[in-house]
Design a protein around this motif. Structure first.
Motif, PDB file in Angstrom:
ATOM      1  N   PRO B  95      63.064  21.381  68.395  1.00  0.00           N
ATOM      2  CA  PRO B  95      62.427  22.555  67.780  1.00  0.00           C
ATOM      3  C   PRO B  95      63.300  23.091  66.647  1.00  0.00           C
ATOM      4  O   PRO B  95      64.530  23.074  66.752  1.00  0.00           O
ATOM      5  N   GLU B  96      62.663  23.564  65.620  1.00  0.00           N
ATOM      6  CA  GLU B  96      63.427  24.198  64.549  1.00  0.00           C
ATOM      7  C   GLU B  96      64.108  25.437  65.091  1.00  0.00           C
ATOM      8  O   GLU B  96      63.572  26.130  65.942  1.00  0.00           O
ATOM      9  N   ARG B  97      65.302  25.672  64.589  1.00  0.00           N
ATOM     10  CA  ARG B  97      66.050  26.838  65.064  1.00  0.00           C
ATOM     11  C   ARG B  97      65.848  28.011  64.119  1.00  0.00           C
ATOM     12  O   ARG B  97      65.808  27.854  62.900  1.00  0.00           O
ATOM     13  N   TYR B  98      65.704  29.174  64.754  1.00  0.00           N
ATOM     14  CA  TYR B  98      65.582  30.406  63.985  1.00  0.00           C
ATOM     15  C   TYR B  98      66.616  31.392  64.502  1.00  0.00           C
ATOM     16  O   TYR B  98      66.900  31.423  65.705  1.00  0.00           O
ATOM     17  N   ALA B  99      67.123  32.174  63.589  1.00  0.00           N
ATOM     18  CA  ALA B  99      67.984  33.274  64.018  1.00  0.00           C
ATOM     19  C   ALA B  99      67.117  34.514  64.231  1.00  0.00           C
ATOM     20  O   ALA B  99      66.206  34.785  63.447  1.00  0.00           O
ATOM     21  N   HIS B 100      67.400  35.202  65.337  1.00  0.00           N
ATOM     22  CA  HIS B 100      66.773  36.485  65.599  1.00  0.00           C
ATOM     23  C   HIS B 100      67.771  37.552  65.154  1.00  0.00           C
ATOM     24  O   HIS B 100      68.888  37.618  65.657  1.00  0.00           O
ATOM     25  N   VAL B 101      67.346  38.362  64.214  1.00  0.00           N
ATOM     26  CA  VAL B 101      68.242  39.356  63.620  1.00  0.00           C
ATOM     27  C   VAL B 101      67.700  40.741  63.921  1.00  0.00           C
ATOM     28  O   VAL B 101      66.487  40.944  63.926  1.00  0.00           O
ATOM     29  N   LEU B 117      63.184  37.379  61.688  1.00  0.00           N
ATOM     30  CA  LEU B 117      63.312  35.970  62.027  1.00  0.00           C
ATOM     31  C   LEU B 117      63.794  35.255  60.776  1.00  0.00           C
ATOM     32  O   LEU B 117      63.187  35.382  59.711  1.00  0.00           O
ATOM     33  N   VAL B 118      64.903  34.509  60.905  1.00  0.00           N
ATOM     34  CA  VAL B 118      65.474  33.811  59.747  1.00  0.00           C
ATOM     35  C   VAL B 118      65.568  32.321  60.077  1.00  0.00           C
ATOM     36  O   VAL B 118      66.237  31.953  61.039  1.00  0.00           O
ATOM     37  N   PRO B 119      64.892  31.478  59.305  1.00  0.00           N
ATOM     38  CA  PRO B 119      64.936  30.044  59.606  1.00  0.00           C
ATOM     39  C   PRO B 119      66.319  29.457  59.332  1.00  0.00           C
ATOM     40  O   PRO B 119      67.012  29.890  58.407  1.00  0.00           O
ATOM     41  N   LEU B 120      66.681  28.497  60.158  1.00  0.00           N
ATOM     42  CA  LEU B 120      67.964  27.813  60.006  1.00  0.00           C
ATOM     43  C   LEU B 120      67.714  26.347  59.645  1.00  0.00           C
ATOM     44  O   LEU B 120      66.682  25.792  60.023  1.00  0.00           O
TER      45      LEU B 120
END
Lengths: 764, 764
Positions: B95-101, B117-120
Motif C-alpha cells: 500500500p502507498e504510505r501516507y503521513a497523517h499530520v 494527509l501527505v503522500p509519501l
C-alpha cells in the motif's frame, strides 16, 4: 539521592552457596485444630463400637449385600461455631468432639440413610449414638430414603435382561453387547437423580466402552435409551416402560423391534473410541515446543509456615486452619489477617452440573457431586503440573468403606510471582513498582469425568480469591435431533449443554461476629447542583442499602456490575468514619442456574437459584446441602429455602453463600478435554475501607528507580532480600514423577495400626 | 507399559552446560509491516516539506506562541484494509504510505486542529497535502475547533489574577499561594472536557503541591472551586463567574469574601502531603518478606521469534505484526493462528474515565485519554517487575514536538508457565496433565495519574486474551458534602467515583472477511418431550440468533452470562457441520458506562454506552474515537453512533468494538495507589468449533503417569525437552535496574541524523 547507588542495599552475602531446598518453615499453631479429621484411633473406636451395637445390625461393607446394613462414613462432626468461638476467643475448653456417622440402612423394605452423632471418646457402656437432625431442615430423625438400595446386584440382573432382549439389535447397530460378560463392549448407565414424581423412574442409555486405558467413555453415547420403573425393592414388580431412539418413543420392546425391522427404519451411526478422544500428544508440535519452557523456582526456599499436625498454615499476615471432609474436600477455617479473624469458615458446599437435552438421559441429569464426594477423589497432585515445581504438600484423609484413606500430597501450597506487579507508577522523575507475590493453597478433585481445581489465593493487600477451574472429559450426548441443546462435535456426538454451579460458604466475621451486608450501586441520575446554574446534569451517583433481613437475602450480581456488595461491621469504623469491611465480587465471571424450578432438582439445590445469599448464622444451618439430596429431591435433608425465615441481618452473625460456575455448551475445543483456562470462575474477597491505607506498602518486594538525563539511575530496594545462591542443574528442580504413588490406605475395621498398606486399586 | 521407564525420553544431553541467555529467536517476516511507524527520514521529510509550505505558516513548537501555527503530529496514516489485503492476500503492491499530520492552527480567531494527509515519499514540487476527512463522521475538512488555544499563557495570567484576588484566604486556609512563583505551594487545575453548552466554561480547583518527588498531587484537593467563562480568544472578554466552597455557590469574589469573614463561616481542613500518599516501603514487613521470593526463569532461552525491523512476532502457531501510535500505543495486526488470519486488527481505541461528584470539577471530568496519548507515555518497562526477568523487549517510537521519541524497551514479550495446567484428568489408572504455557506481549502507559497495563495473551488452544489493568494514583475529591459519590478515605479526602471504559477494535477475519456475529442463549423452558409421558419438564435449551444488520449491532452481555457471542464464517463449517468461529466473552468482569446521555460527553464517547458493538468494516470507519473529541463534544470528529446505519452484517466484513473497564469507587485500599490485582478487566477471544479438536493435544509439554499398586509409576513425557543446564548464580538472572534509562529522543526538525541524544527531561 543522586548517582549510582549500590544495586542491592543488603547485598552482603556471598553468592556461592546452594539455593535452599523448598519445604515449608515449621511452626506450632497456637490452638488445636478443632476441625481436624478423626484420628485413626478415633475412627476405629467408633467403627468397633457401632459394630458392637446389635441394634445397628451392621455388616462389613465388603460383605454387605443389598439387604444388609453397612457403615458408609465416620467423620468428625464439625463443631458448633458457638463452642469454637468460646474456645478460640474466650479461653473456653476445646469443643467436645463428635463423630458423624452415616449408616446405609438396607435391611428394610423401606431403606434409608441414617445420619448419627456419636460422642467421643468412645466409652464402652456409656456411649450412645443419637440421630443427627439439628443441621437439617427436614426433621425426620436424620433419615433419608435410599433409592439405590436395590440398584446394585438386582438392577444388574434386571438390566442385563433388558439389554439381552435386544441383543440382535445391539450387535447389528454396534457389533456390541452388554450382557455382564468380560467381553462386553457396551456400557449402560443413565440419569442422576432418578425421576421421583411418578414412581421411581430410571432412564438409561448405551455407551461404547473405551478401547484403551484412556477415560473417554463419556464421549461414546450410542443413542438408544430405555425407561425402567424401579419403584420398591421387589425387582419382580419393576416394569420396563419403553425405548427411545432417534427421538421416537416405543412403549414396548415389541414395538421398537417391529419398527427396527420395518423398511426405511433409520439406523444411526455409532460413536467409536479412538485417539480423537484421548489426551496423549498427537500431531506436529508447534515451533520450539520441544525447547524446555520457562519455569518458576524458589531459590531462597519457602516463605510460609505450616504445622502439618494441626493442618495450620501461615503466610505473610494471613493464617488459617484446614479441614478435609468426604463430601466437600478441603475447607479453610478461622482465616485471620493481621491477627484478626476475617472469615470463620470458607469452603465448598455443593457442586451442581445441570444438563439438558432432547433425550431423557441428558434432560434427566443434574449431578449433585457431594453424593460422590470431593474428598474421596482428591488424588495426589502432579508435581510441576498441578502445582509449581517448588510447591510443598500436605496429605488429606477421608473415611470410606471402614477405612481411612490418605491421599498423599493431595494439597499443595506455594507462592507465585505474578507476571505483573501489584502496583506501579511512572512519572518523568521516577518509577515505582511492587511485586505481586501471592500464596495459593489448592486441591484437585476428580469426580468421575470432571476434574475440579480449587485454589484459594491470598494477596498482600489482604485479599482472598476463591478460584475454581474445571477440566477432564465432558459428558456428551448422542447427536440425534438435539440441535436445540448443543453443537455437533464429532461423528454422532454432540456436546450436552449444562450449567456448573458451585456453592461456597463464606462465614464472614469482620472484627467480630456482628456484621451487615451493605450494597452500593452506581446509578445514572439527572441532578441540579448549587453551581449548575439551575440546569440538570446527566451524571451518576451512589445508592446505598443494607440487607436488613433474610427476606432480602437472595441476591444477584447487578446488570453491568453496578452493585458492590460489602460485608461491614457497623460498630467499627476506620479513622475516617467508614465502616470497615470486605467486599465480595466475581474475579472471573460467575453464574447461577439457568433452569427455573428444575424438574430434576425440585427443592434439592435451591442454593443455585441466585448468585449469593445472606443468612443469619446458626449452628443448626452449617451447610447448604447434604450428600443425599438426590434421594428425595422434593423433600431433601436440606431445603436451602427454609434458611430464609425473615430473621434480622443487621449487625448479626451473617453467612454469605456465594456461587461460582459457568454455562457450558461444549464445542470441538472441549475435545478431548475441557480446558482449565476456559472453564474458570472465581470470587474475590477484598478489604474495603478495612484499613486506613493499603498494606501493600509494607512489603519490601518493591523498587523505586529515580532517573533523568538518560544515563543516571538510582535504585532503591528497601532492604529486599537477594537470591544469593547457585541453582545448579535446573533439571534437578523438576519433580521426579516416577515417585507418583496414587493412594495410601489404612484399613480401619478390622483395625491393625501396624499394617498400613498401599491399595490404590480400591479407589473407585 | 509396566515398570519404571526412563524419566525423560530424550534425556541424552549432558547437564553441565550453562543455561541459554534469554533473547528472542530471529526471523524474517514474510511481508513488509505496512503498519510500521514512519522512519526518521520519512517523518523529517514531511516536517521539512510542511515548514516549506508558506500556506501552513508554521512555527517550531518550542518557539510557537498562542497565535502561531505549529505541528502537533506526523505519523503513518494507517493504510486502508482494502489495500492491505490486496497486498497480503493477493500479491498486490505494498500500500502507498501516507503521513497523517495534525497542525495546531492557532493563527486565527477561530483556532482549530487540522488533520492532513501527505503522500509519501515527499516529492518537492509535486507533493500536496489534502484535508484528512474520510475517517471521520464529521465532514468539516478534517478540522476540529481548538478550545485550548489561549489556555496557555493567557490563561495563566488570567488565572493568577483570580488566585491573587483571594491570596489572604489561601494563606489563611492553607498557608499557601498559587501566584505563578517558584515558591507556590498550591496548584490549580480543573475539568476536562471544558463545558461547552453555554459558552466555554472552566471549573478549576486548588490542590496542594506534593512536598516530595512522589506524584501524590491528585490526592491533595483543597475544596475551593471557581468558574471561568473563557469563550473566545480575547482574555479581556473572559468572565469570572463565581466560587464554590462547602457546596455553597458565591457568584462573585465579593460575595465569597463577605461570607468568609462573617461570623460562623465554616473553614474546612486541608489535605496535606505526607508518607500516607507515597509508595515507598513503610511499616513492618510481613514475616519472611525479606527472603527472596519465587521467580520464574527461562533456562532454555526464549521460544518465540521476532523480526525487530518489521515488528513481527511469532510464538508457537500464532504470528502478528505490531504498530505503535501516539494516540493509542501498541496495536496488533494480521494475527494469524496456524497460518490463517483470525484478526485483522486488535487494539485500543479510546479510554474514558468518567467521574461524578457534588463538586463541579469531579462532576465535570470525563477524560478521553487519547487526547493525552497512550503512545506518548509508554515508558521503559521495569525489568523483573513489569515483566518477568527473562522477558525480551522491543522499542517503540512516537512523534511529538517535531521529534521522534524512542521509548526503549517499552514493549515486552515473554512466556509464562501458568501455576495450573491447561488440562488434566485423573482416573484410578493414570493421570494426564498439560502445562499451561502462554505468551504475552505487553506495554504500560502512564497517562498522568493512572498507569494502564495492556497485555495481549496467547494460549496454546488458539485463544487470545485482552487484559487491562490499572494502577497509579487515583484522582481524588475534596470530601465536603459529597457523601453520595464516595467513601471518605483520608483527612479531608474522598475517593471520587468514576467509570473506566476502554474500547477495543477487534476486526475479526474468520477464514476470510465474510463473517457473521451469532448469539446462543441459555433460556429456561417448560417442554413436553416424546418420552415425557405428556408432562412438561422445567429445563433449559439454546436460543440462537444472528446479528443481521447494524440496527441490531449494539449489544450488552446478558444477565447471568446467558448469551454466548460468536463470530463465525457461515460459509465454512467444520467436519461436523458447525460454523467455524471465535467466541468473545469477558475473562474478568467488564462494564460499560453507567451515566446515560452524559452532560460532559454528549456525543464524544457513544462507544461507551454498551458492552460490544458490531459494525460493517469500512476503510472510512477505522477508529471509534479521535484525540480531539473533547474539543467539541456535541459534534466530535467521530460520532460513533453514526457508524450504525442499518447496513447488512450477515457474511460481511464485520468489526467488533468491545469494551473493558471497571466501576471504581475508591476506598482506603486505593491509598497510596490503585492495585493491578483489583482494577482489572479483560476479554477472551477463543476458538469455538474452529477446529475438529483442541490444538492443545499438539504440545509435548504434557505428561501421563500410569500408576497402580502404590509403588509403580510409568511416566510418559512425549518427547518434551529437558532443562539440561546449569543456572548458576540466581542473582545474575535479576535485571540490573541501574541501567534503566528513561527516554531516548531524536530531534526531527531541524533534523540531524548524526546527533541522536538523550533528553528524558522533555517528557511531560
Amino acid at each position: 539521592m543522586n548517582g549510582q547507588t549500590k544495586r542491592w542495599i543488603n547485598d552482603t552475602t556471598t553468592t556461592d552457596s546452594s539455593c535452599a531446598t523448598p519445604g515449608a518453615q515449621s511452626i506450632r499453631a497456637s490452638a488445636f485444630n478443632v476441625w481436624s479429621s478423626l484420628t485413626d484411633v478415633e475412627a476405629a473406636s467408633v467403627a468397633a463400637w457401632l459394630f458392637s451395637q446389635t441394634a445397628f445390625n451392621l455388616t462389613g461393607t465388603e460383605d454387605a449385600g443389598e439387604w444388609d446394613n453397612s457403615l458408609l462414613m465416620i467423620e468428625l462432626m464439625e463443631p458448633n461455631k458457638t463452642d469454637v468461638l468460646n474456645y478460640l476467643d474466650y479461653g473456653g475448653p476445646e469443643p467436645e468432639r463428635y463423630a458423624h456417622v452415616i449408616i446405609d440402612h438396607r435391611a428394610d423394605v423401606d431403606p434409608y440413610y441414617q445420619d448419627l452423632l456419636v460422642p467421643l471418646p468412645i466409652q464402652n457402656g456409656t456411649t450412645e449414638a443419637e440421630f443427627l437432625t439439628y443441621p437439617y431442615t427436614r426433621k425426620t430423625n436424620g433419615q433419608v430414603r435410599n433409592l439405590d438400595a436395590s440398584l446394585d446386584a438386582d438392577w444388574s440382573t434386571w438390566m442385563y435382561n433388558v439389554t439381552a432382549s435386544i441383543l440382535d439389535i445391539t450387535l447389528d447397530l454396534w457389533s456390541g453387547s452388554a450382557l455382564g460378560l468380560d467381553n462386553d463392549t457396551l456400557d449402560v448407565w443413565g440419569i442422576d437423580p432418578l425421576m421421583q414424581d411418578d414412581g421411581i423412574i430410571r432412564w438409561d442409555t448405551f455407551w461404547n466402552l473405551p478401547t484403551s486405558e484412556m477415560d473417554s467413555g463419556t464421549l461414546l453415547p450410542l443413542g438408544l435409551f430405555f425407561k425402567s420403573n424401579v419403584t420398591g425393592r421387589d425387582p419382580s414388580l419393576w416394569t420396563f416402560d419403553g425405548w427411545l431412539y432417534n427421538d421416537i418413543f416405543y412403549p414396548t420392546t415389541d414395538a421398537s423391534r417391529a419398527a427396527y425391522y420395518s423398511p426405511g427404519f433409520e439406523k444411526l451411526p455409532a460413536n467409536i473410541d479412538g485417539s480423537w478422544g484421548w489426551t496423549d500428544q498427537m500431531g506436529t508440535p508447534p515451533p520450539l515446543d520441544t525447547v524446555y519452557p520457562p519455569l518458576a523456582i524458589a531459590s531462597s526456599g519457602s516463605r510460609y509456615f505450616t504445622d502439618a499436625d494441626q493442618q495450620y498454615v501461615k503466610w505473610m499476615d494471613f493464617e488459617f486452619y484446614i479441614s478435609f471432609s468426604r463430601d466437600t474436600g478441603m475447607r479453610l477455617h478461622n482465616i485471620k489477617y493481621k491477627g484478626e479473624r476475617v472469615i470463620y469458615e470458607l469452603g465448598l458446599q455443593e457442586a451442581l452440573a445441570h444438563y439438558a437435552g432432547n433425550d431423557p438421559v441428558q434432560s434427566g441429569t443434574s449431578y449433585l457431586d457431594t453424593f460422590y464426594g470431593f474428598g474421596t477423589y482428591a488424588f495426589e497432585l502432579v508435581k510441576g503440573y498441578d502445582c509449581p515445581t517448588y510447591a510443598t504438600y500436605l496429605n488429606s484423609t477421608f473415611y470410606t468403606s471402614e477405612t481411612t484413606h490418605t491421599h498423599i500430597d493431595s494439597i499443595c501450597l506455594f507462592e507465585t510471582e505474578g507476571n505483573y506487579p501489584i502496583q506501579r507508577h511512572s512519572t518523568s522523575q521516577y518509577v515505582a513498582a511492587t511485586k505481586n507475590i501471592y500464596f495459593t493453597i489448592r486441591n484437585v478433585c476428580t469426580v468421575g469425568n470432571y476434574d475440579y481445581m480449587f485454589s484459594y489465593e491470598f494477596y498482600i493487600d489482604g485479599s482472598i480469591n476463591v478460584d475454581v477451574r474445571a477440566s477432564g472429559y465432558i459428558q456428551s450426548a448422542y447427536f440425534a435431533k438435539n440441535q436445540d441443546y448443543r453443537y455437533h462435535i464429532h461423528d454422532a456426538l454432540s456436546g450436552s449443554m449444562h450449567d456448573h454451579v458451585l456453592n461456597f460458604k463464606i462465614d464472614f466475621d469482620i472484627l467480630g461476629t456482628a456484621n451487615t451486608m451493605t450494597t452500593t450501586t452506581n446509578v445514572p441520575v439527572s441532578e441540579v447542583y448549587p453551581w449548575s446554574n439551575g440546569k440538570a446534569r446527566d451524571t451518576m451517583k451512589l445508592q446505598r442499602t443494607e440487607i436488613t433481613n433474610e427476606d432480602e437475602g437472595k441476591l444477584d450480581w447487578n446488570g453491568n456490575g453496578a452493585t458492590q456488595f460489602t460485608v461491614v461491621n457497623k460498630d467499627v469504623t476506620n479513622a475516617f468514619g467508614e465502616y470497615r469491611g470486605y467486599r465480595i465480587l466475581p474475579s472471573s465471571p460467575t453464574i447461577h442456574l439457568t433452569v427455573l424450578n428444575s424438574s430434576n432438582l425440585v427443592n434439592a439445590a435451591n442454593w443455585a437459584k441466585h448468585d449469593l445469599f445472606v443468612t443469619r448464622q446458626h449452628d443448626t444451618e452449617p451447610r447448604s446441602s447434604h450428600p443425599y439430596q438426590s434421594q428425595d429431591v422434593a423433600n431433601p435433608p436440606i431445603n436451602f429455602d427454609e434458611f430464609f425465615d425473615g430473621e434480622n441481618l443487621e449487625q448479626e452473625d451473617i453467612v454469605v453463600w456465594a456461587n461460582v460456575g459457568m454455562h457450558h455448551v461444549p464445542h470441538t475445543g472441549d475435545l478431548p478435554t475441557t480446558l482449565f483456562t476456559i472453564a474458570h470462575s472465581g470470587l474475590a474477597i477484598t478489604p474495603l475501607n478495612y484499613f486506613e491505607t493499603s498494606p501493600v506498602k509494607e512489603t519490601v518486594n518493591m523498587v523505586r528507580v529515580d532517573y533523568g538525563g538518560g544515563n543516571t539511575s538510582n535504585v532503591v530496594t528497601f532492604g529486599q532480600g537477594v537470591p544469593a545462591c547457585i541453582v545448579g542443574d535446573v533439571e534437578s528442580l523438576v519433580p521426579d514423577l516416577s515417585e507418583y504413588l496414587g493412594d495410601s490406605v489404612v484399613r480401619k475395621f478390622p483395625y491393625d495400626p501396624n499394617e498400613p498398606y498401599y491399595e490404590t486399586d480400591s479407589i473407585e
